[in-house]
Design a protein around this motif. Structure first.
Motif, PDB file in Angstrom:
ATOM      1  N   SER A  36       0.826  -1.171   0.100  1.00 57.22           N
ATOM      2  CA  SER A  36       0.095  -0.045   0.017  1.00 57.22           C
ATOM      3  C   SER A  36       0.825   1.303  -0.064  1.00 57.22           C
ATOM      4  N   LEU A  43       0.750   9.758  -4.675  1.00 50.19           N
ATOM      5  CA  LEU A  43      -0.631   9.995  -5.118  1.00 50.19           C
ATOM      6  C   LEU A  43      -1.133  11.636  -5.171  1.00 50.19           C
ATOM      7  N   ARG A  76     -17.395   4.688   6.268  1.00 51.52           N
ATOM      8  CA  ARG A  76     -15.814   4.545   5.990  1.00 51.52           C
ATOM      9  C   ARG A  76     -15.335   3.626   7.115  1.00 51.52           C
TER      10      ARG A  76
ATOM     11  N   LYS B  23      -5.939   1.804   7.012  1.00 53.32           N
ATOM     12  CA  LYS B  23      -6.760   2.842   6.995  1.00 53.32           C
ATOM     13  C   LYS B  23      -5.636   3.847   6.594  1.00 53.32           C
ATOM     14  N   PHE B  25      -2.638   4.061   5.417  1.00 56.14           N
ATOM     15  CA  PHE B  25      -1.718   3.857   4.119  1.00 56.14           C
ATOM     16  C   PHE B  25      -2.372   3.120   2.612  1.00 56.14           C
ATOM     17  N   LEU B  26      -3.768   2.707   2.790  1.00 54.19           N
ATOM     18  CA  LEU B  26      -4.486   2.264   1.713  1.00 54.19           C
ATOM     19  C   LEU B  26      -5.793   3.049   1.561  1.00 54.19           C
ATOM     20  N   TYR B  27      -6.746   2.908   2.531  1.00 52.71           N
ATOM     21  CA  TYR B  27      -8.134   3.373   2.389  1.00 52.71           C
ATOM     22  C   TYR B  27      -8.155   4.764   1.992  1.00 52.71           C
ATOM     23  N   ARG B  28      -7.656   5.554   3.132  1.00 48.83           N
ATOM     24  CA  ARG B  28      -7.703   6.725   3.213  1.00 48.83           C
ATOM     25  C   ARG B  28      -7.034   7.418   1.756  1.00 48.83           C
ATOM     26  N   PRO B  29      -5.592   7.143   1.523  1.00 46.91           N
ATOM     27  CA  PRO B  29      -5.083   7.786   0.523  1.00 46.91           C
ATOM     28  C   PRO B  29      -5.915   7.437  -0.920  1.00 46.91           C
ATOM     29  N   ILE B  30      -6.416   6.179  -1.065  1.00 49.69           N
ATOM     30  CA  ILE B  30      -7.051   5.712  -2.256  1.00 49.69           C
ATOM     31  C   ILE B  30      -8.290   6.727  -2.417  1.00 49.69           C
ATOM     32  N   LEU B  31      -9.183   6.526  -1.266  1.00 48.08           N
ATOM     33  CA  LEU B  31     -10.406   7.296  -1.519  1.00 48.08           C
ATOM     34  C   LEU B  31     -10.202   8.775  -1.442  1.00 48.08           C
ATOM     35  N   ASP B  32      -9.264   9.209  -0.593  1.00 51.94           N
ATOM     36  CA  ASP B  32      -8.981  10.712  -0.936  1.00 51.94           C
ATOM     37  C   ASP B  32      -8.655  11.256  -2.164  1.00 51.94           C
TER      38      ASP B  32
END
Lengths: 232, 248
Positions: A36, A43, A76, B23, B25-32
């Motif tokens: 990840s 990004l 979420r 949360k 390193f994956l979900y938050r960066p991706i969703l943001d």
């Protein structure tokens, strides 16, 4: 023949035995986290996503869409919880193709831990969504006689979660090991392929059931929705 | 098949840590990132829609202008033709006016020159007539024109005494006006003649270069003249008649 990786002690720290279940769990955690971090470290909104980022976005959005289909109140935090369950279980199961891999999900301790996490998460999400009074009142529905049955149902579905995942993963590994000793050239490959399929399905089932349990706890009860319907 | 509760506890901790790690390193960066990209896409689509609306408005405006131009092309040509016609008429009118003005100026200049010429001719004719008259008088009768004029005036004073006395009013001085100074003999003659008919009247002699040759007498409101003006006028009439006959 060992039925669980709990029995395999890798090393000890201050007298505490660190078994293969914990070590391989750390490996899965490291794999997921490092992957990840590597993909999401640069990004930017104005840069087109590369294939790895697209893969992660697809995975996350697929999980999110599944949750949105199930839950009346998409959250979420539910994505963080159920998504992590799914990713941890599926990664543990798919890495079974690596020689010498001991899937942490083949340990009843791991599945029990995950089931306990779900058991704790259900009331936490329910109380957070509906309030403690409304959530506790749901155990008295449809009447107070159902209280013990609701409690038993709550516990038994946690147990079923743990046993189902453990049984499927452990049995697959055990059958593959038995076939490896009987017919080492063909059947183990087929059983490993079947095990991968089973592992993906079990990860999906575990995450979906956890989502369903949490969603049912967060969904407004009929006594709460009826006045709203009358008003509307 | 057994449960190691230490492992269970460790796995719960591991799972919670993994939730936090994913949360973070994956979900938050991706969703943001997805949200940011959606916002950017919405902004770009909004900008594109705005630009498209502007382009469509400009296109409609251009089409309307083209239609207006097409529809009004004949009218514009006709209008331009009419404007050119008006301009031409205006220029012609200005040219005519200027021509007429110039013609009038030339006519006036020509008339003025003719008048000057006529006046000069009259002056020269009068001078010639006067000179011929003087010469004829001197050659034929050994007299000057002034002597004859004074003699004529003296002979007429007696007949006009009554009229002069009536017109004199309170005036007691008669003014004799000539073009040039009269000789003393002529002055004395006319003074004597005037004293004879009007003893109370004094005589004063004056000259005026603009006066025609001859003599004029002014007493109060009366004025008598013996000049060559009438002869000059007759000469002018003769010359004018001659000019008209030449022009015809």
């Amino acid at each position: 023949m060992e039925l669980t990786p709990d029995d395999t002690i890798i090393f000890s720290v201050y007298g505490i035995a660190i078994n293969a279940t914990i070590v391989f769990t750390w490996v899965v955690m490291a794999f997921l986290t490092v992957t990840s971090v590597l993909i999401t470290r640069n990004l930017r909104a104005d840069v087109a996503p590369d294939r790895w980022r697209t893969m992660l976005e697809t995975i996350v959005l697929t999980i999110q869409s599944q949750i949105d289909e199930i839950s009346a109140r998409p959250d979420r935090r539910l994505l963080y919880f159920a998504g992590t369950l799914f990713l941890f279980i599926i990664t543990s199961n798919l890495l079974a193709v690596v020689p010498g891999w001991h899937a942490p999900t083949a340990s009843l301790s791991t599945t029990a831990a995950l089931a306990l996490a779900v058991l704790v998460a259900v009331p936490l999400f329910g109380i957070g969504s509906r309030g403690i009074g409304a959530y506790l009142h749901s155990y008295l529905e449809p009447n107070i006689i159902m209280l013990p049955f609701n409690i038993i149902g709550e516990v038994s579905r946690g147990i079923s979660l743990a046993i189902r995942l453990y049984g499927n993963v452990m049995s697959g590994a055990v059958i593959a090991a038995i076939l490896l000793s009987v017919a080492p050239f063909f059947f183990p490959v087929v059983m490993d392929m079947l095990g991968l399929l089973t592992g993906v399905i079990q990860a999906y089932i575990f995450a979906i059931l956890a989502t369903v349990y949490i969603s049912s706890a967060t969904a407004p009860s009929e006594t709460q929705t009826k006045p709203a319907k009358e008003h509307s | 098949m057994s449960i190691d509760w230490i492992t269970v506890g460790a796995q719960i901790v591991n799972f919670l840590v993994l939730v936090w790690l994913l949360k973070r390193f994956l979900y938050r960066p991706i969703l943001d990132g997805i949200d940011a990209r959606e916002c950017e896409i919405k902004e770009r689509m909004s900008e594109a829609a705005t630009i498209r609306e502007q382009a469509e408005a400009t296109q409609a405006d251009c089409r309307a202008q083209i239609a207006t131009l097409k529809a009004g092309r004949e009218g514009v040509i006709e209008e331009a033709r009419e404007a050119a016609e008006r301009e031409r008429a205006q220029l012609l009118a200005q040219a005519n006016t200027r021509l007429q003005r110039e013609q009038a100026a030339r006519e006036e200049e020509r008339a003025q020159e003719a008048r000057k010429y006529t006046a000069s001719l009259h002056t020269k004719g009068a001078s010639a007539l006067l000179a011929l008259t003087r010469k004829a008088l001197r050659d034929l009768s050994d007299e000057t024109l002034e002597q004859r004029i004074v003699a004529r005036a003296a002979s007429r004073l007696g007949d006009m005494t009554g009229d002069l006395a009536a017109a004199a009013g309170g005036s007691d001085t008669a003014v004799i006006m000539t073009r040039e100074d009269l000789p003393e003999a002529l002055r004395a003659q006319i003074e004597a003649e005037l004293s004879a008919v009007m003893p109370d009247i004094g005589v004063q002699f004056r000259t005026d270069p603009d006066q025609s040759p001859g003599l004029s007498l002014r007493l109060g409101g009366a004025q008598l003249g013996w000049t060559v003006d009438s002869y000059m006028d007759g000469l002018e009439q003769v010359l004018n008649a001659q000019e008209q006959s030449d022009a015809a």
